[in-house]
Motif scaffolding. Structure first.
Motif, PDB file in Angstrom:
ATOM      1  N   THR A  94       0.696  -1.237  -0.071  1.00  0.00           N
ATOM      2  CA  THR A  94       0.020   0.027   0.131  1.00  0.00           C
ATOM      3  C   THR A  94       1.066   1.257  -0.108  1.00  0.00           C
ATOM      4  OG1 THR A  94      -1.784  -1.272   1.246  1.00  0.00           O
ATOM      5  CG2 THR A  94      -1.850   1.343   1.189  1.00  0.00           C
ATOM      6  N   GLY A  95       1.797   1.371   0.827  1.00  0.00           N
ATOM      7  CA  GLY A  95       2.891   2.500   0.794  1.00  0.00           C
ATOM      8  C   GLY A  95       3.419   2.709  -0.626  1.00  0.00           C
ATOM      9  N   ILE A  96       3.998   1.505  -1.072  1.00  0.00           N
ATOM     10  CA  ILE A  96       4.611   1.860  -2.545  1.00  0.00           C
ATOM     11  C   ILE A  96       3.729   2.218  -3.486  1.00  0.00           C
ATOM     12  CG2 ILE A  96       5.803   0.276  -4.157  1.00  0.00           C
ATOM     13  CD1 ILE A  96       6.828  -1.391  -2.189  1.00  0.00           C
ATOM     14  N   ALA A  97       2.315   1.687  -3.393  1.00  0.00           N
ATOM     15  CA  ALA A  97       1.411   1.976  -4.345  1.00  0.00           C
ATOM     16  C   ALA A  97       1.244   3.856  -4.247  1.00  0.00           C
ATOM     17  CB  ALA A  97      -0.015   1.471  -4.148  1.00  0.00           C
ATOM     18  N   VAL A  98       0.996   4.133  -2.973  1.00  0.00           N
ATOM     19  CA  VAL A  98       0.636   5.476  -2.829  1.00  0.00           C
ATOM     20  C   VAL A  98       1.966   6.335  -3.437  1.00  0.00           C
ATOM     21  CG1 VAL A  98       0.396   7.328  -1.012  1.00  0.00           C
ATOM     22  CG2 VAL A  98      -0.764   5.268  -1.146  1.00  0.00           C
ATOM     23  N   LEU A  99       3.087   5.959  -3.121  1.00  0.00           N
ATOM     24  CA  LEU A  99       4.358   6.691  -3.703  1.00  0.00           C
ATOM     25  C   LEU A  99       4.367   6.590  -5.066  1.00  0.00           C
ATOM     26  CD1 LEU A  99       6.914   5.776  -0.962  1.00  0.00           C
ATOM     27  CD2 LEU A  99       5.599   7.879  -1.171  1.00  0.00           C
ATOM     28  N   ALA A 100       3.973   5.311  -5.568  1.00  0.00           N
ATOM     29  CA  ALA A 100       4.054   5.151  -7.152  1.00  0.00           C
ATOM     30  C   ALA A 100       2.939   6.195  -7.807  1.00  0.00           C
ATOM     31  CB  ALA A 100       3.696   3.740  -7.459  1.00  0.00           C
ATOM     32  N   VAL A 101       1.776   6.080  -7.088  1.00  0.00           N
ATOM     33  CA  VAL A 101       0.770   6.969  -7.738  1.00  0.00           C
ATOM     34  C   VAL A 101       0.972   8.614  -7.718  1.00  0.00           C
ATOM     35  CG1 VAL A 101      -1.603   7.852  -7.439  1.00  0.00           C
ATOM     36  CG2 VAL A 101      -1.099   5.390  -7.236  1.00  0.00           C
ATOM     37  N   MET A 102       1.617   8.867  -6.698  1.00  0.00           N
ATOM     38  CA  MET A 102       2.258  10.378  -6.713  1.00  0.00           C
ATOM     39  C   MET A 102       3.095  10.728  -7.564  1.00  0.00           C
ATOM     40  SD  MET A 102       3.424  12.325  -3.080  1.00  0.00           S
ATOM     41  CE  MET A 102       5.003  11.228  -2.978  1.00  0.00           C
ATOM     42  N   ALA A 103       4.432   9.767  -7.808  1.00  0.00           N
ATOM     43  CA  ALA A 103       5.226   9.765  -8.809  1.00  0.00           C
ATOM     44  C   ALA A 103       4.515  10.001 -10.154  1.00  0.00           C
ATOM     45  CB  ALA A 103       6.289   8.827  -8.414  1.00  0.00           C
ATOM     46  N   GLY A 104       3.819   9.091 -10.312  1.00  0.00           N
ATOM     47  CA  GLY A 104       3.226   8.965 -11.578  1.00  0.00           C
ATOM     48  C   GLY A 104       2.512  10.219 -11.973  1.00  0.00           C
TER      49      GLY A 104
END
Length: 394
Positions: A94-104
């Motif tokens: 979940t934490g990686i997904a949030v960071l990935a969405v923000m970076a995307g």
């Protein structure tokens, strides 16, 4: 009888010592015998501080005394169960997904804004006009309006949120407390378009009088100056006070105050009960207890709620778009008509923008995205340095 009488009549110096027979032999310590156990010689007594043979500290076992065994710490088993491992993997994902969405999102805005940024360069930050078709555009005016609206909103919403949270957590009776919590949560769920319609058709006409009063008595402050205002003329037009930064900021403040109040209320309610009672026991009033215990404990919650509301105020779109009158000049007079914001600019020009104009709007969105990230990271660092409950004066 005669021997007993003679013994009593004998002088005391001629009597045998206690524990010894008349012959001088020591009496036994066993009842019924005439001998006693010989006393221990002075030289056989152990010296102070020296252990006897077979005693403690010699390592030899003493008969009749339990043997002392050396204690070893028990090895802890740190193996995680299946449920713990699954839960940990879910949180990590979940934490990686949030960071990935923000970076995307940031990467998407950067790629789409590349054309406009290459065309304007650093002038994109200093130009107030917005004419992308002739390559004359920038975010100086809209970013200034965005920051001013957010600051007005936070300056009004923070005292309102802190007072409401303190009343709910420390003053209101339990029955009223539950009702107030439900009402605050419902206010946070109201759509922004409803706030915009309410501010445009009802609230604006009632707050113009306050704007005029502030301009009349505090117009010597540059922030409260209004160009074209006539304080001494009672029949002067009030249109110079409509659609201003001040009105939009108040409406946004009412939108973000419930979110701030919810965060602060949860933190205030977790203040240690022992410290509360201790403050009362020392003679503190209710306000003294709140000032010495609750507010120091909830410092991190106040900062976090404030920054959360500021981030929401910076990105508010519909309510601001419906209230303000867009102008592309740097407007520092918050009571004067005309203002702008990045989000309302995008909403206004998104439908009719050309390819290059869309790239310019993406560049404006990228600037707002970076500003919001900076505010959130600053809030996180401040909260980390002032954890709730770290200290209190009680």
């Amino acid at each position: 009888m005669a021997s007993a009488q003679e013994e009593s009549d004998r002088p005391e110096s001629d009597r045998p010592e206690s524990g010894r027979s008349e012959s001088g032999e020591p009496a036994s310590g066993i009842p019924g015998t005439g001998t006693a156990e010989p006393d221990r010689a002075e030289s056989d007594r152990p010296e102070p501080g020296r252990a006897e043979p077979g005693g403690a500290g010699t390592g030899e076992a003493v008969p009749g005394r339990p043997e002392v065994q050396e204690l070893t710490p028990r090895r802890l088993n740190a193996a995680r169960g299946l449920g713990d491992r699954v839960f940990r993997y879910q949180l990590t994902a979940t934490g990686i997904a949030v960071l990935a969405v923000m970076a995307g999102v940031g990467l998407f805005l950067l790629l789409r804004a590349g054309q406009a940024l290459r065309a304007r360069g650093f002038a994109f930050l200093t130009t107030a006009e917005w004419q992308p078709d002739v390559h004359n555009f920038g975010i100086a005016a809209v970013m200034t309006g965005t920051i001013l609206i957010a600051l007005v909103a936070v300056s009004i919403s923070v005292p309102l949120a802190v007072g409401t949270a303190l009343f709910i957590s420390d003053v209101a009776p339990p029955g009223l407390r539950r009702t107030l919590v439900s009402m605050v949560d419902l206010m946070a769920a109201v759509p922004s378009v409803v706030y915009g319609l309410w501010g445009l058709f009802f609230f604006q006409q009632h707050v113009i009088g306050l704007s005029r009063w502030l301009s009349t008595w505090f117009g010597w402050i540059p922030l409260f100056q209004v160009d074209g205002a006539q304080p001494g003329e009672p029949l002067a037009s009030e249109s110079v006070y409509t659609a201003s930064t001040f009105i939009a900021g108040i409406v946004v403040a009412l939108m973000v105050a419930p979110i701030q109040c919810s965060v602060m209320r949860e933190v205030f309610s977790q203040a240690p009960a022992g410290e509360r009672e201790g403050a009362y026991a020392l003679g503190a009033t209710r306000w003294g207890m709140i000032r010495a215990v609750v507010l120091p404990y909830g410092k991190g919650g106040i900062i976090g709620g404030t920054m959360l509301g500021l981030g929401r105020a910076l990105g508010e779109t519909i309510a601001v778009y419906m209230i303000i009158s867009p102008v592309f000049t740097i407007q520092l007079h918050i009571l004067q008509t005309g203002s702008n914001s990045v989000s309302s600019l995008i909403a206004l020009h998104y439908g009719d923008a050309s390819t290059f104009g869309m790239s310019a709007l993406m560049a404006a969105g990228l600037a707002l995205f970076l500003l919001t990230l900076a505010v959130n990271f600053t809030a996180s660092s401040v909260v980390a340095r002032s954890r709730s409950g770290a200290q209190s004066e009680a």
